[in-house]
Design an enzyme around this catalytic site. Structure first.
Site, PDB file in Angstrom:
ATOM      1  N   THR A  68       0.843  -1.198   0.000  1.00 34.63           N
ATOM      2  CA  THR A  68       0.000   0.000   0.000  1.00 34.63           C
ATOM      3  C   THR A  68       0.878   1.249   0.000  1.00 34.63           C
ATOM      4  OG1 THR A  68      -1.929   1.039   1.019  1.00 34.63           O
ATOM      5  CG2 THR A  68      -0.342   0.038   2.536  1.00 34.63           C
ATOM      6  N   LYS A  72       3.474   1.333  -3.695  1.00 33.86           N
ATOM      7  CA  LYS A  72       2.904   0.537  -4.791  1.00 33.86           C
ATOM      8  C   LYS A  72       3.716   0.647  -6.087  1.00 33.86           C
ATOM      9  CE  LYS A  72      -1.925   0.639  -3.276  1.00 33.86           C
ATOM     10  NZ  LYS A  72      -3.306   0.890  -3.659  1.00 33.86           N
ATOM     11  N   ASP A 109      -6.468  -3.477  -7.739  1.00 26.34           N
ATOM     12  CA  ASP A 109      -7.281  -2.290  -7.414  1.00 26.34           C
ATOM     13  C   ASP A 109      -8.329  -1.983  -8.499  1.00 26.34           C
ATOM     14  OD1 ASP A 109      -6.264  -1.651  -4.901  1.00 26.34           O
ATOM     15  OD2 ASP A 109      -4.693  -0.366  -5.701  1.00 26.34           O
TER      16      ASP A 109
HETATM   17  P1  NAP Z   1      -1.747   9.316  -4.754  1.00 29.26           P
HETATM   18  O1  NAP Z   1      -1.119   8.440  -5.771  1.00 29.26           O
HETATM   19  O2  NAP Z   1      -0.880   9.988  -3.746  1.00 29.26           O
HETATM   20  O3  NAP Z   1      -2.597  10.441  -5.546  1.00 29.26           O
HETATM   21  C1  NAP Z   1      -3.197  11.488  -4.843  1.00 29.26           C
HETATM   22  C2  NAP Z   1      -4.075  12.308  -5.812  1.00 29.26           C
HETATM   23  O4  NAP Z   1      -4.756  13.308  -5.031  1.00 29.26           O
HETATM   24  C3  NAP Z   1      -3.281  13.038  -6.900  1.00 29.26           C
HETATM   25  O5  NAP Z   1      -4.059  13.095  -8.078  1.00 29.26           O
HETATM   26  C4  NAP Z   1      -3.117  14.436  -6.274  1.00 29.26           C
HETATM   27  O6  NAP Z   1      -2.958  15.459  -7.233  1.00 29.26           O
HETATM   28  C5  NAP Z   1      -4.462  14.589  -5.594  1.00 29.26           C
HETATM   29  N1  NAP Z   1      -4.404  15.602  -4.519  1.00 29.26           N
HETATM   30  C6  NAP Z   1      -3.741  15.508  -3.351  1.00 29.26           C
HETATM   31  N2  NAP Z   1      -3.905  16.646  -2.627  1.00 29.26           N
HETATM   32  C7  NAP Z   1      -4.697  17.464  -3.377  1.00 29.26           C
HETATM   33  C8  NAP Z   1      -5.209  18.774  -3.196  1.00 29.26           C
HETATM   34  N3  NAP Z   1      -4.963  19.481  -2.071  1.00 29.26           N
HETATM   35  N4  NAP Z   1      -5.997  19.309  -4.160  1.00 29.26           N
HETATM   36  C9  NAP Z   1      -6.274  18.605  -5.297  1.00 29.26           C
HETATM   37  N5  NAP Z   1      -5.801  17.360  -5.537  1.00 29.26           N
HETATM   38  C10 NAP Z   1      -5.018  16.801  -4.583  1.00 29.26           C
HETATM   39  O7  NAP Z   1      -2.852   8.530  -3.896  1.00 29.26           O
HETATM   40  P2  NAP Z   1      -3.728   7.258  -4.333  1.00 29.26           P
HETATM   41  O8  NAP Z   1      -2.938   6.016  -4.069  1.00 29.26           O
HETATM   42  O9  NAP Z   1      -4.301   7.479  -5.676  1.00 29.26           O
HETATM   43  O10 NAP Z   1      -4.868   7.319  -3.220  1.00 29.26           O
HETATM   44  C11 NAP Z   1      -5.882   8.309  -3.254  1.00 29.26           C
HETATM   45  C12 NAP Z   1      -6.963   7.942  -2.258  1.00 29.26           C
HETATM   46  O11 NAP Z   1      -7.536   6.690  -2.635  1.00 29.26           O
HETATM   47  C13 NAP Z   1      -6.451   7.728  -0.837  1.00 29.26           C
HETATM   48  O12 NAP Z   1      -7.372   8.340   0.037  1.00 29.26           O
HETATM   49  C14 NAP Z   1      -6.459   6.233  -0.645  1.00 29.26           C
HETATM   50  O13 NAP Z   1      -6.707   5.857   0.683  1.00 29.26           O
HETATM   51  C15 NAP Z   1      -7.633   5.836  -1.529  1.00 29.26           C
HETATM   52  N6  NAP Z   1      -7.562   4.442  -2.032  1.00 29.26           N
HETATM   53  C16 NAP Z   1      -8.610   3.624  -1.788  1.00 29.26           C
HETATM   54  C17 NAP Z   1      -8.591   2.323  -2.259  1.00 29.26           C
HETATM   55  C18 NAP Z   1      -9.747   1.416  -1.979  1.00 29.26           C
HETATM   56  O14 NAP Z   1      -9.590   0.182  -2.066  1.00 29.26           O
HETATM   57  N7  NAP Z   1     -10.906   1.947  -1.686  1.00 29.26           N
HETATM   58  C19 NAP Z   1      -7.496   1.846  -2.982  1.00 29.26           C
HETATM   59  C20 NAP Z   1      -6.428   2.723  -3.238  1.00 29.26           C
HETATM   60  C21 NAP Z   1      -6.471   4.031  -2.742  1.00 29.26           C
HETATM   61  P3  NAP Z   1      -1.473  15.916  -7.719  1.00 29.26           P
HETATM   62  O15 NAP Z   1      -1.074  14.938  -8.794  1.00 29.26           O
HETATM   63  O16 NAP Z   1      -1.671  17.286  -8.227  1.00 29.26           O
HETATM   64  O17 NAP Z   1      -0.570  15.846  -6.526  1.00 29.26           O
END
Ligand code: NAP
Length: 284
Positions: A68, A72, A109
């Site tokens: 996680t 990843k 995922d």
């Molecule tokens: P990540 O790779 O770190 O991506 C984060 C995303 O959020 C990027 O697009 C980032 O934009 C955007 N972001 C962050 N802060 C922001 C802000 N202040 N304003 C606008 N956009 C913002 O994270 P991820 O792995 O995709 O995870 C995202 C969420 O999904 C997390 O909450 C995680 O817990 C959840 N998730 C859930 C599952 C499930 O099974 N339900 C699975 C995986 C993840 P930038 O590119 O501009 O930084």
């Protein structure tokens, strides 16, 4: 070498993870005696010892592991083999260790997201989809959506170049579906009425603060729209609150969590996962 019955989750932090409860209750329910799933925190500071942790799985006789945040993507180079979907997504959330002690990286995922929609009888093939975010979860969900079909997909991200890179990559894999990338701003969000499914893949909403809305509160959803937030803690993010009060269908990420875990469970054990047990364990 005897392949053991141990699996776990690598990440930082992992103390909050629901996966140990989900998998341990499933092992018990399936009569998989001796199987156990453990949290494996790999701190980011002062040194990241991800390579040692991953290669250590082989030495310790693990059957597999989940990976996680934040590893990843960075875990990929340590795999002996990578599934087609994990390679296309550029990230691994499930490692399986075979009898020859080879580490194989998978990504469940995107398929987990699709399986959750299917269970809810939501078919995406005729849908225009709006995705907010272009990080790891967005990459996996975009791949899942395009593999299973949608009418069109628009990806909006705070950092526009990341949305463009993701769209360009997906276009190289799926050339027939109309894809668009843009910056996440009010002008693009005004196109909201033309979308059937809106997916939040940003991390905004994980806290209850007002600025945690990846959206503009002045824009209203309509009754036929589906708003899916991949976040599951809190169960109702500000975005889902707004969607529900506008009369749209509001869905959080718990179902995706369960279904990605169910796919990992099957990869390791060769058995169908007990979905009802998994759901109960995570408070679905
Ligand atoms: P990540 O790779 O770190 O991506 C984060 C995303 O959020 C990027 O697009 C980032 O934009 C955007 N972001 C962050 N802060 C922001 C802000 N202040 N304003 C606008 N956009 C913002 O994270 P991820 O792995 O995709 O995870 C995202 C969420 O999904 C997390 O909450 C995680 O817990 C959840 N998730 C859930 C599952 C499930 O099974 N339900 C699975 C995986 C993840 P930038 O590119 O501009 O930084």
């Amino acid at each position: 070498m005897i392949i053991d019955k141990v699996a776990g989750i690598i990440g930082w932090p992992v103390s909050h993870s629901l996966s140990p409860a989900m998998h341990n209750s499933s092992f018990l329910a399936c009569g998989l005696e001796g199987w156990v799933y453990v949290p494996m925190p790999v701190p980011k500071y002062p040194y990241i010892r991800l390579k040692e942790a991953v290669l250590g799985l082989r030495a310790l006789g693990f059957r597999g592991a989940n990976v996680t945040v934040p590893y990843k993507e960075t875990v990929l180079p340590y795999m002996d083999d990578v599934s087609e979907s994990a390679r296309a997504i550029g990230a691994v959330n499930t490692i399986a260790i075979d009898t020859a002690l080879r580490l194989c990286g998978h990504n469940t995922d995107g398929q987990g997201f699709i399986n959750d929609l299917r269970e809810r009888k939501i078919i995406t093939s005729s849908m225009n989809v709006l995705m907010l975010g272009a990080g790891g979860s967005a990459r996996a969900i975009a791949y899942g959506l395009l593999e299973h079909g949608c009418r069109s997909l628009m990806i909006l991200n705070r950092t526009k170049s990341k949305a463009e890179e993701l769209v360009q990559h997906m276009r190289s894999l799926f050339s027939t579906t109309p894809l668009e990338a843009a910056a996440l701003n009010i002008n693009k969000l005004r196109e909201l009425p033309r979308f059937d499914l809106i997916i939040n893949c940003t991390s905004l909403g994980m806290s209850d603060s007002a600025e945690a809305l990846p959206w503009d509160a002045s824009l209203a959803f309509s009754k036929g729209q589906i708003v899916y937030d991949v976040i599951y803690k809190p169960a109702m993010t500000p975005l889902l609150h707004q969607a529900a009060s506008d009369g749209a269908v509001a869905i959080n990420g718990l179902g995706m969590l369960v279904h990605q875990g169910a796919l990992s469970f099957s990869i390791w054990t060769g058995k169908d996962a007990p979905l009802a047990v998994m759901k109960k364990a995570v408070g679905f």
